[in-house]
Design an enzyme around this catalytic site. Structure first.
Site, PDB file in Angstrom:
ATOM      1  N   LYS A 132       1.233   2.197 -15.315  1.00 48.38           N
ATOM      2  CA  LYS A 132       0.116   1.564 -13.696  1.00 48.38           C
ATOM      3  C   LYS A 132      -0.582   0.582 -14.797  1.00 48.38           C
ATOM      4  CE  LYS A 132       0.190   4.124 -10.166  1.00 48.38           C
ATOM      5  NZ  LYS A 132       1.217   5.157  -9.548  1.00 48.38           N
ATOM      6  N   TYR A 159      -3.623  -2.546   1.535  1.00 52.44           N
ATOM      7  CA  TYR A 159      -2.123  -1.180   0.583  1.00 52.44           C
ATOM      8  C   TYR A 159      -2.554  -0.249   1.579  1.00 52.44           C
ATOM      9  CZ  TYR A 159      -0.661   2.813  -1.285  1.00 52.44           C
ATOM     10  OH  TYR A 159       0.142   3.812  -1.727  1.00 52.44           O
ATOM     11  N   SER A 199       1.065   7.145   2.400  1.00 49.27           N
ATOM     12  CA  SER A 199      -0.298   7.464   1.583  1.00 49.27           C
ATOM     13  C   SER A 199      -1.368   7.850   2.012  1.00 49.27           C
ATOM     14  CB  SER A 199      -0.179   5.739   0.768  1.00 49.27           C
ATOM     15  OG  SER A 199      -1.716   6.267   0.073  1.00 49.27           O
TER      16      SER A 199
END
Length: 317
Positions: free
Chosen positions: A177, A139, A116
């Site tokens: 989401k 994250y 990411s």
């Protein structure tokens, strides 16, 4: 066969659909359908088998024979940038990826996984180098932790391993989401319900709505994954973005143009995001290009139009 973890998710289901379009149906999907809305992403896809995430993990830990596996595309993860349960996120994002990595290496199976752009945090240079990696949330750290783990093993790989650092991906099949869906999803919902698109006021020195992100079409992410599968000599960690930063105002205007109506309203910047928000991202594609990838990426005008056309076609059906 091809294994796709997170295969009912946003990028995963788009990958499954494109594999189908290319004639592949020998696909095993792994996911967690506790929130069953994701299953709807696969209703127009053909797969050979399905495993729950934890059941599949048990198979991996038991060293089970799953048959001839051509490749593993690993996207299953907790993707919430607001999740601060570190034990949970490290088990799901780091430990699971590590287990799959070694399982694939032991069997010489190509392993293409999701990293990411969150690993870069508040930097203004987005190059795949440790000097620029400073995540702002758990994250982002979970993704960086595995990238670092991979670097320690790069000299002893038995099969292809590639991590793709996704920037701001948008496209069909992301509705489940909720708050983590792309801004286009939220903008289009706002315009279906009214005539106003809401953007954050300025922050970090940017004017209202002028924060900039590298918005990348999910079709480009899928095409890059499949290009990598066709080029097993390519290993490492690569950015997956367009290389062009665009403003949230640009995204709002592209959405308004598709609807043919709408205005922009600026709302206060949320306190809980202050100090944890990427106001600027732009993928450096030099390493990807040096690896031989010449794929072109859609600009947002084309991408937004294709996305909203696809959503409208689904709703018409």
């Amino acid at each position: 066969m091809i294994i796709v973890t997170g295969g009912a998710g946003f990028i995963g289901s788009n990958l499954v659909k494109e594999l189908n379009r290319r004639g592949r149906t020998d696909i095993v999907v792994v996911d967690n359908l506790t929130h069953g809305q994701k299953a709807l992403n696969l209703t127009d896809c053909i797969i050979a088998d399905y495993h729950d995430k934890e059941d599949f993990r048990d198979l991996i830990e038991a060293d089970a024979h799953l048959g001839p596996v051509e490749a593993v595309f690993h996207m299953g993860a907790c993707s919430a940038t607001t999740e601060w349960d570190g034990r949970y996120i490290m088990r799901n994002n780091f430990a699971y990826t590590r287990e799959l990595f070694h399982w694939c290496q032991d069997r010489r199976i190509p392993f293409i996984y999701a990293s990411s752009a969150a690993v870069y945090g508040g930097n203004d240079t987005f190059r795949e180098e440790p000097a620029h990696e400073r995540p702002l949330n758990a994250y982002g750290y979970s993704k960086l932790a595995f990238d670092q783990y991979l670097r320690r093993h790069m000299d002893s790989l038995t099969a292809q391993v590639v991590g793709l650092r996704y920037f701001n991906v948008y496209g069909p099949r992301e509705g489940y989401k909720g708050g983590m869906a792309s801004v286009i999803h939220h903008f289009s919902n706002q315009l279906r319900e009214g005539n106003t698109v809401r953007l954050f006021e300025g922050c970090d020195g940017y004017a209202d709505g002028e924060q900039r992100r590298d918005f990348v079409d999910v079709r480009d992410c899928v095409n890059l994954k499949l290009w990598l599968l066709e080029h097993p000599e390519v290993n490492g960690i690569y950015n997956c973005g367009t290389g062009r930063a665009r403003t949230f105002n640009d995204m709002a205007r592209a959405t308004i143009d598709w609807f043919g109506r709408g205005e922009i309203e600026y709302i206060p910047f949320p306190d809980h995001l202050k100090g944890r928000y990427q106001s600027y991202t732009q993928a450096d594609l030099s390493q990807l290009r040096a690896a031989g990838c010449d794929l072109e990426f859609h600009d947002i005008e084309d991408g937004v139009r294709a996305y909203l056309d696809a959503v409208a076609a689904d709703q018409a059906d």
